[in-house]
Scaffold this motif. Structure first.
Motif, PDB file in Angstrom:
ATOM      1  N   ALA A  22       0.812  -1.209   0.000  1.00  0.00           N
ATOM      2  CA  ALA A  22       0.000   0.000   0.000  1.00  0.00           C
ATOM      3  C   ALA A  22       0.847   1.262   0.000  1.00  0.00           C
ATOM      4  O   ALA A  22       0.391   2.332  -0.395  1.00  0.00           O
ATOM      5  CB  ALA A  22      -0.935   0.007   1.215  1.00  0.00           C
ATOM      6  N   ALA A  23       2.096   1.135   0.425  1.00  0.00           N
ATOM      7  CA  ALA A  23       2.983   2.299   0.495  1.00  0.00           C
ATOM      8  C   ALA A  23       3.781   2.495  -0.781  1.00  0.00           C
ATOM      9  O   ALA A  23       4.434   3.529  -0.940  1.00  0.00           O
ATOM     10  CB  ALA A  23       3.938   2.149   1.669  1.00  0.00           C
ATOM     11  N   LEU A  24       3.720   1.538  -1.714  1.00  0.00           N
ATOM     12  CA  LEU A  24       4.550   1.614  -2.909  1.00  0.00           C
ATOM     13  C   LEU A  24       4.228   2.841  -3.755  1.00  0.00           C
ATOM     14  O   LEU A  24       5.130   3.566  -4.193  1.00  0.00           O
ATOM     15  CB  LEU A  24       4.395   0.341  -3.737  1.00  0.00           C
ATOM     16  N   ALA A  25       2.942   3.080  -4.015  1.00  0.00           N
ATOM     17  CA  ALA A  25       2.562   4.230  -4.832  1.00  0.00           C
ATOM     18  C   ALA A  25       3.018   5.529  -4.183  1.00  0.00           C
ATOM     19  O   ALA A  25       3.466   6.454  -4.870  1.00  0.00           O
ATOM     20  CB  ALA A  25       1.043   4.249  -5.039  1.00  0.00           C
ATOM     21  N   ALA A  26       2.926   5.596  -2.860  1.00  0.00           N
ATOM     22  CA  ALA A  26       3.372   6.790  -2.144  1.00  0.00           C
ATOM     23  C   ALA A  26       4.879   6.973  -2.285  1.00  0.00           C
ATOM     24  O   ALA A  26       5.366   8.096  -2.465  1.00  0.00           O
ATOM     25  CB  ALA A  26       2.992   6.695  -0.668  1.00  0.00           C
ATOM     26  N   LYS A  27       5.641   5.880  -2.223  1.00  0.00           N
ATOM     27  CA  LYS A  27       7.091   5.959  -2.377  1.00  0.00           C
ATOM     28  C   LYS A  27       7.456   6.454  -3.777  1.00  0.00           C
ATOM     29  O   LYS A  27       8.374   7.258  -3.939  1.00  0.00           O
ATOM     30  CB  LYS A  27       7.720   4.582  -2.143  1.00  0.00           C
ATOM     31  N   VAL A  28       6.741   5.989  -4.777  1.00  0.00           N
ATOM     32  CA  VAL A  28       7.015   6.429  -6.147  1.00  0.00           C
ATOM     33  C   VAL A  28       6.762   7.921  -6.284  1.00  0.00           C
ATOM     34  O   VAL A  28       7.584   8.660  -6.833  1.00  0.00           O
ATOM     35  CB  VAL A  28       6.150   5.645  -7.159  1.00  0.00           C
ATOM     36  N   ALA A  45       6.137   3.309 -14.625  1.00  0.00           N
ATOM     37  CA  ALA A  45       5.512   2.104 -15.174  1.00  0.00           C
ATOM     38  C   ALA A  45       4.899   1.247 -14.076  1.00  0.00           C
ATOM     39  O   ALA A  45       3.757   0.787 -14.187  1.00  0.00           O
ATOM     40  CB  ALA A  45       6.542   1.301 -15.966  1.00  0.00           C
ATOM     41  N   VAL A  46       5.650   1.024 -12.994  1.00  0.00           N
ATOM     42  CA  VAL A  46       5.132   0.163 -11.928  1.00  0.00           C
ATOM     43  C   VAL A  46       3.978   0.836 -11.193  1.00  0.00           C
ATOM     44  O   VAL A  46       3.082   0.148 -10.677  1.00  0.00           O
ATOM     45  CB  VAL A  46       6.238  -0.239 -10.932  1.00  0.00           C
ATOM     46  N   ALA A  47       3.977   2.169 -11.127  1.00  0.00           N
ATOM     47  CA  ALA A  47       2.886   2.870 -10.451  1.00  0.00           C
ATOM     48  C   ALA A  47       1.613   2.869 -11.299  1.00  0.00           C
ATOM     49  O   ALA A  47       0.505   2.750 -10.779  1.00  0.00           O
ATOM     50  CB  ALA A  47       3.301   4.304 -10.136  1.00  0.00           C
ATOM     51  N   GLU A  48       1.770   2.987 -12.629  1.00  0.00           N
ATOM     52  CA  GLU A  48       0.610   3.058 -13.516  1.00  0.00           C
ATOM     53  C   GLU A  48      -0.017   1.692 -13.781  1.00  0.00           C
ATOM     54  O   GLU A  48      -1.230   1.579 -13.957  1.00  0.00           O
ATOM     55  CB  GLU A  48       1.022   3.707 -14.839  1.00  0.00           C
ATOM     56  N   ASP A 133      -0.860   8.793   1.917  1.00  0.00           N
ATOM     57  CA  ASP A 133       0.483   8.411   1.453  1.00  0.00           C
ATOM     58  C   ASP A 133       1.512   8.537   2.570  1.00  0.00           C
ATOM     59  O   ASP A 133       2.392   7.691   2.724  1.00  0.00           O
ATOM     60  CB  ASP A 133       0.902   9.295   0.275  1.00  0.00           C
ATOM     61  N   THR A 134       1.415   9.619   3.346  1.00  0.00           N
ATOM     62  CA  THR A 134       2.359   9.817   4.446  1.00  0.00           C
ATOM     63  C   THR A 134       2.203   8.717   5.486  1.00  0.00           C
ATOM     64  O   THR A 134       3.192   8.149   5.962  1.00  0.00           O
ATOM     65  CB  THR A 134       2.157  11.194   5.098  1.00  0.00           C
ATOM     66  N   ALA A 135       0.965   8.393   5.831  1.00  0.00           N
ATOM     67  CA  ALA A 135       0.719   7.339   6.812  1.00  0.00           C
ATOM     68  C   ALA A 135       1.225   5.992   6.309  1.00  0.00           C
ATOM     69  O   ALA A 135       1.834   5.220   7.056  1.00  0.00           O
ATOM     70  CB  ALA A 135      -0.777   7.261   7.136  1.00  0.00           C
ATOM     71  N   ALA A 136       0.992   5.718   5.028  1.00  0.00           N
ATOM     72  CA  ALA A 136       1.411   4.425   4.468  1.00  0.00           C
ATOM     73  C   ALA A 136       2.929   4.299   4.413  1.00  0.00           C
ATOM     74  O   ALA A 136       3.484   3.218   4.613  1.00  0.00           O
ATOM     75  CB  ALA A 136       0.826   4.248   3.068  1.00  0.00           C
ATOM     76  N   GLY A 137       3.611   5.413   4.145  1.00  0.00           N
ATOM     77  CA  GLY A 137       5.060   5.354   3.997  1.00  0.00           C
ATOM     78  C   GLY A 137       5.855   5.620   5.252  1.00  0.00           C
ATOM     79  O   GLY A 137       7.084   5.509   5.247  1.00  0.00           O
ATOM     80  N   THR A 251       7.733  12.186   4.638  1.00  0.00           N
ATOM     81  CA  THR A 251       6.397  12.674   4.316  1.00  0.00           C
ATOM     82  C   THR A 251       6.170  12.558   2.824  1.00  0.00           C
ATOM     83  O   THR A 251       7.105  12.508   2.032  1.00  0.00           O
ATOM     84  CB  THR A 251       6.226  14.152   4.720  1.00  0.00           C
ATOM     85  N   SER A 252       4.902  12.514   2.444  1.00  0.00           N
ATOM     86  CA  SER A 252       4.543  12.510   1.040  1.00  0.00           C
ATOM     87  C   SER A 252       3.835  13.821   0.733  1.00  0.00           C
ATOM     88  O   SER A 252       3.410  14.546   1.643  1.00  0.00           O
ATOM     89  CB  SER A 252       3.623  11.326   0.721  1.00  0.00           C
ATOM     90  N   THR A 253       3.713  14.144  -0.526  1.00  0.00           N
ATOM     91  CA  THR A 253       2.993  15.356  -0.904  1.00  0.00           C
ATOM     92  C   THR A 253       2.067  15.059  -2.058  1.00  0.00           C
ATOM     93  O   THR A 253       2.304  14.153  -2.858  1.00  0.00           O
ATOM     94  CB  THR A 253       3.939  16.485  -1.356  1.00  0.00           C
TER      95      THR A 253
END
Length: 317
Positions: A22-28, A45-48, A133-137, A251-253
């Motif tokens: 669940a945190a992968l998209a946030a990391k990208v 590519a991996v996010a889409e 995203d911040t919580a997941a990452g 953090t994510s944005t």
């Protein structure tokens, strides 16, 4: 500049467990801007299409993105996975997560001619996505260690400029109300002057979304060199600030756009981390925090009551 590893080895960005699917998209979203263009193609590519990429070998993904196998492996490692096999497992998990309907598509940028109702809807979505995203990452181990350091600190210094300074002031007033000795510094000269007075048992916190703000890095480095426990709250876990951080809280944005700069969107994730730190410290120090918080409430209530009575007295004269 002297060798950044000359004093003691930083531990903030090392020994992390791979992020959950669940945190992968946030990391990208967080790390892609700092990647090379070829690595960005792999990350995008991996996010889409996580399901499609999960079915590919490392050679297949390299061919799909027009890169090399080495680039695919490096991208996987930057995203927090030991190798491509671990990334494929996370992609499969992310695909299942998205199929459940819990991952909405990314909202469009705010346009100049958007009606205010649409602006509200887009901003609300972006804020929710940033928080999720911040919580997941967020590395819970790093967060717990940061809370422990703050709860037992003799003194706490906070460094930030611009919007990050406002977040630092928010953390300062929260911690002050539960009886901790804390100073948030907006002036970089004052920040480094205070930082050189820190020692083991003290804590220094740097808040910088970019991870490369020199006015924030320099005082954190001074505190690090003098043995204080150092914490970086940043959107760039590979940024220069983390070289002087014992603990890194990422953090994510939401996506930056012409009408919504990074300083605006980054503040949401920073405030979530700040609240997590405060609640964690309040829990660890409850026996002293609760009376201190009650005393601050009482003092403020008494002040307001006094001001109201004074105003009423003047108005009847």
């Amino acid at each position: 500049m002297k060798d950044i590893f000359s004093t003691r080895p930083p531990t903030g960005s090392r020994g992390h467990t791979p992020p959950a699917p669940a945190a992968l998209a946030a990391k990208v979203r967080t790390l892609a801007p700092s990647m090379t263009r070829s690595m960005q193609r792999v990350a995008e590519a991996v996010a889409e299409d996580p399901a499609g990429c999960a079915a590919l070998t490392v050679t297949g993904l390299a061919e799909l993105t027009g890169t090399s196998e080495a680039t695919v492996v490096r991208t996987a490692r930057i995203l927090g996975y030991p190798g491509y096999r671990d990334l494929r497992l996370a992609l499969a998990g992310l695909a299942a997560h998205q199929e459940s309907g819990r991952s909405p598509s990314v909202t469009a940028d705010i346009a100049v001619d958007d009606p205010i109702s649409e602006v509200v809807a887009k901003l609300a979505y972006d804020e929710q996505q940033t928080l999720a995203d911040t919580a997941a990452g967020l590395d819970v181990g790093q967060l717990s260690a940061s809370v422990t350091a703050l709860a037992t600190a003799r003194r706490i210094d906070i460094y930030g400029v611009g919007a990050s300074c406002l977040v630092g002031m928010d953390l300062q007033q929260k911690l002050l109300r539960i009886g901790l000795i804390v100073h948030a510094h907006a002036d970089p000269h004052l920040a480094i002057t205070n930082a050189v007075q820190l020692r083991s048992g003290d804590v220094a916190i740097a808040i910088t979304h970019s991870g490369k703000t020199s006015d924030v890095i320099e005082p954190l480095r001074a505190a690090f060199d003098r043995g204080a426990t150092t914490i970086a709250i940043t959107g760039r876990p590979d940024g220069p600030v983390t070289q002087y951080a014992d603990h890194v809280l990422t953090t994510s944005t939401a996506r930056e756009s012409e009408l919504r700069p990074a300083a605006m969107s980054s503040r949401t994730g920073q405030l979530l981390v700040v609240d997590c730190l405060f609640i964690g410290v309040a829990q660890r120090t409850y026996e002293t925090a609760a009376p201190a918080l009650a005393a601050s409430y009482e003092a403020l209530a008494h002040r307001h009551s006094h001001r109201n009575s004074s105003h009423s007295h003047r108005s009847t004269r």
